[in-house]
Scaffold this motif. Structure first.
Motif, mmCIF file in Angstrom:
data_model
loop_
_atom_site.group_PDB
_atom_site.id
_atom_site.type_symbol
_atom_site.label_atom_id
_atom_site.label_comp_id
_atom_site.label_asym_id
_atom_site.label_seq_id
_atom_site.Cartn_x
_atom_site.Cartn_y
_atom_site.Cartn_z
ATOM 1 N N VAL A 104 0.820 -1.211 0.000
ATOM 2 C CA VAL A 104 0.000 0.000 0.000
ATOM 3 C C VAL A 104 0.855 1.263 0.000
ATOM 4 O O VAL A 104 2.019 1.250 0.386
ATOM 5 C CB VAL A 104 -0.942 0.052 1.223
ATOM 6 C CG1 VAL A 104 -1.865 -1.152 1.269
ATOM 7 C CG2 VAL A 104 -0.152 0.181 2.527
ATOM 8 N N ALA A 105 0.234 2.359 -0.432
ATOM 9 C CA ALA A 105 0.736 3.720 -0.211
ATOM 10 C C ALA A 105 -0.285 4.408 0.691
ATOM 11 O O ALA A 105 -1.490 4.328 0.447
ATOM 12 C CB ALA A 105 0.890 4.472 -1.525
ATOM 13 N N TYR A 173 -6.318 -4.192 -6.616
ATOM 14 C CA TYR A 173 -5.365 -3.124 -6.929
ATOM 15 C C TYR A 173 -6.111 -1.797 -7.056
ATOM 16 O O TYR A 173 -7.179 -1.733 -7.681
ATOM 17 C CB TYR A 173 -4.647 -3.450 -8.246
ATOM 18 C CG TYR A 173 -3.569 -2.468 -8.625
ATOM 19 C CD1 TYR A 173 -2.329 -2.496 -7.997
ATOM 20 C CD2 TYR A 173 -3.789 -1.512 -9.605
ATOM 21 C CE1 TYR A 173 -1.327 -1.600 -8.339
ATOM 22 C CE2 TYR A 173 -2.802 -0.604 -9.956
ATOM 23 C CZ TYR A 173 -1.565 -0.655 -9.319
ATOM 24 O OH TYR A 173 -0.585 0.245 -9.666
ATOM 25 N N ALA A 174 -5.573 -0.747 -6.459
ATOM 26 C CA ALA A 174 -6.116 0.617 -6.468
ATOM 27 C C ALA A 174 -7.263 0.816 -5.487
ATOM 28 O O ALA A 174 -7.814 1.919 -5.393
ATOM 29 C CB ALA A 174 -6.545 1.052 -7.859
ATOM 30 N N GLY A 197 -0.122 -3.200 -4.845
ATOM 31 C CA GLY A 197 0.520 -4.475 -5.142
ATOM 32 C C GLY A 197 -0.507 -5.569 -5.345
ATOM 33 O O GLY A 197 -1.666 -5.313 -5.662
ATOM 34 N N HIS A 198 -0.065 -6.796 -5.166
ATOM 35 C CA HIS A 198 -0.958 -7.941 -5.309
ATOM 36 C C HIS A 198 -2.137 -7.790 -4.352
ATOM 37 O O HIS A 198 -1.978 -7.379 -3.205
ATOM 38 C CB HIS A 198 -0.199 -9.227 -5.013
ATOM 39 C CG HIS A 198 -1.025 -10.460 -5.200
ATOM 40 N ND1 HIS A 198 -1.396 -10.923 -6.439
ATOM 41 C CD2 HIS A 198 -1.564 -11.319 -4.297
ATOM 42 C CE1 HIS A 198 -2.118 -12.018 -6.305
ATOM 43 N NE2 HIS A 198 -2.246 -12.280 -5.010
ATOM 44 N N SER A 199 -3.299 -8.132 -4.802
ATOM 45 C CA SER A 199 -4.532 -7.899 -4.048
ATOM 46 C C SER A 199 -4.455 -8.502 -2.642
ATOM 47 O O SER A 199 -4.424 -9.730 -2.491
ATOM 48 C CB SER A 199 -5.721 -8.499 -4.802
ATOM 49 O OG SER A 199 -5.731 -8.055 -6.140
ATOM 50 N N PRO A 200 -4.475 -7.686 -1.583
ATOM 51 C CA PRO A 200 -4.379 -8.195 -0.210
ATOM 52 C C PRO A 200 -5.756 -8.577 0.333
ATOM 53 O O PRO A 200 -6.294 -7.945 1.252
ATOM 54 C CB PRO A 200 -3.769 -7.023 0.554
ATOM 55 C CG PRO A 200 -4.278 -5.815 -0.166
ATOM 56 C CD PRO A 200 -4.415 -6.205 -1.617
ATOM 57 N N LEU A 220 1.020 7.027 -6.937
ATOM 58 C CA LEU A 220 1.148 6.371 -5.643
ATOM 59 C C LEU A 220 2.005 5.109 -5.732
ATOM 60 O O LEU A 220 2.817 4.835 -4.849
ATOM 61 C CB LEU A 220 -0.237 6.006 -5.100
ATOM 62 C CG LEU A 220 -1.209 7.169 -4.893
ATOM 63 C CD1 LEU A 220 -2.586 6.637 -4.512
ATOM 64 C CD2 LEU A 220 -0.698 8.124 -3.835
ATOM 65 N N SER A 221 1.842 4.354 -6.809
ATOM 66 C CA SER A 221 2.514 3.052 -6.900
ATOM 67 C C SER A 221 3.962 3.155 -7.356
ATOM 68 O O SER A 221 4.781 2.295 -7.014
ATOM 69 C CB SER A 221 1.744 2.144 -7.861
ATOM 70 O OG SER A 221 1.728 2.681 -9.171
#
Length: 307
Positions: A104-105, A173-174, A197-200, A220-221
């Motif tokens: 995350v950001a 993502y996002a 990143g990869h979907s948490p 952000l990424s």
């Protein structure tokens, strides 16, 4: 003897796997329409305009803009708080202070002692899921590792449990979620993060999911990662947080400056064709259609509105 034991073990494992309930065998659909082609030919009627009241516009001091669609149908109290923060200028001069690789950001005022705007609910309810009543989702049609069912409602990726009659937005993502302290804290919506990143998906039903970045996610990424614990920037290592110039609700901006977006409706045959295409990529590149797709790999189309 050891060889026969190994073969017997493999046979038992294969038999057990085949007997598992819900086991799914991919059935690729040949010649499914390419997703880009579906989007290019989608008629105007299959697009849902995003209300200006549900657009959060974040401008960075260095230049660049991040635009977020809010999800009040899933987190109404947190979203109402976010509108209050934006309208009070609470995020103006705040920072992006945490960037964790493949995660995350995060931004907000962090540990700074900035008074909360009037009307902000300091202890919102845990808006991590909501009743399925009033929702008419389109099922994804493929198994999911984190929920009994996944699909889409009003353009949002969603998971739900028919037995419990509860639904929640998925962390793709996002996705934009609310930073919080340990339980029972639920966060107010002042500290936010975007998935980069990869979907948490383990975050599903553990944090309030309040929206998604629809434009500017690269701002952000594509940031240097923080070297502190959990990706926090460290001033003693020369790491400088990214300053936010201002955050506004699009409805409060002059009409000529207001960004306008629309999302593909997920209750239409056009989206069904798009979904089939995402699950069965073909053309000159994909020689073996997967015959399936994850909820976070569908990427509901969003585009700017003309005019």
């Amino acid at each position: 003897m050891r060889r026969f034991a190994t073969l017997a073990t493999l046979t038992l494992l294969a038999t057990a796997a085949a007997a598992q309930p819900g086991r799914w065998t991919p059935r690729p659909i040949p010649n499914a329409t390419e997703p880009a082609e579906v989007i290019a030919n989608a008629p105007a009627a299959v697009w849902r305009p995003i209300a200006p009241e549900n657009l959060l516009v974040m401008d960075l001091q260095e230049g660049g803009r991040v635009i977020i669609e809010l999800a009040p149908a899933f987190a109404p109290v947190h979203v109402a708080n976010m509108r209050r923060y934006a309208r009070a200028g609470w995020w103006n001069n705040a920072t992006i202070y945490r960037v964790q690789d493949n995660y995350v950001a995060q931004w907000g005022n962090g540990d700074a002692n900035v008074p909360l705007p009037e009307g902000v609910v300091q202890r919102p309810p845990a808006e991590y899921e909501r009743p399925t009543a009033g929702l008419t989702p389109r099922a994804l049609g493929f198994p999911d590792s984190y929920a009994p069912m996944t699909g889409f409602v009003d353009g949002w990726p969603m998971a739900w449990d028919p037995a419990r009659r509860s639904a929640w937005l998925t962390h793709c993502y996002a996705t934009v979620g609310v930073g919080r302290d340990l339980h029972p804290d639920t966060g107010t919506g002042g500290e936010l993060y975007a998935v980069i990143g990869h979907s948490p998906r383990p975050l599903d039903r553990n944090i309030a999911n309040v929206g998604r970045v629809i434009e500017g996610i690269a701002l952000l990424s594509a940031r240097p990662r923080g070297t502190g614990n959990l990706g926090f920037y460290q001033a003693d290592r020369g790491e400088t947080p990214i300053r936010i110039a201002r955050v506004r609700i699009a409805a409060d901006m002059p009409a000529a400056e207001r960004p306008r977006f629309e999302v593909m409706r997920t209750d239409t045959p056009t989206f069904a064709a798009y979904l089939r295409g995402r699950a069965n990529r073909g053309g000159q590149f994909f020689r073996v259609p997967a015959g399936g797709v994850d909820i976070c790999n569908v990427n509901v189309p969003v585009r700017r509105r003309a005019g």
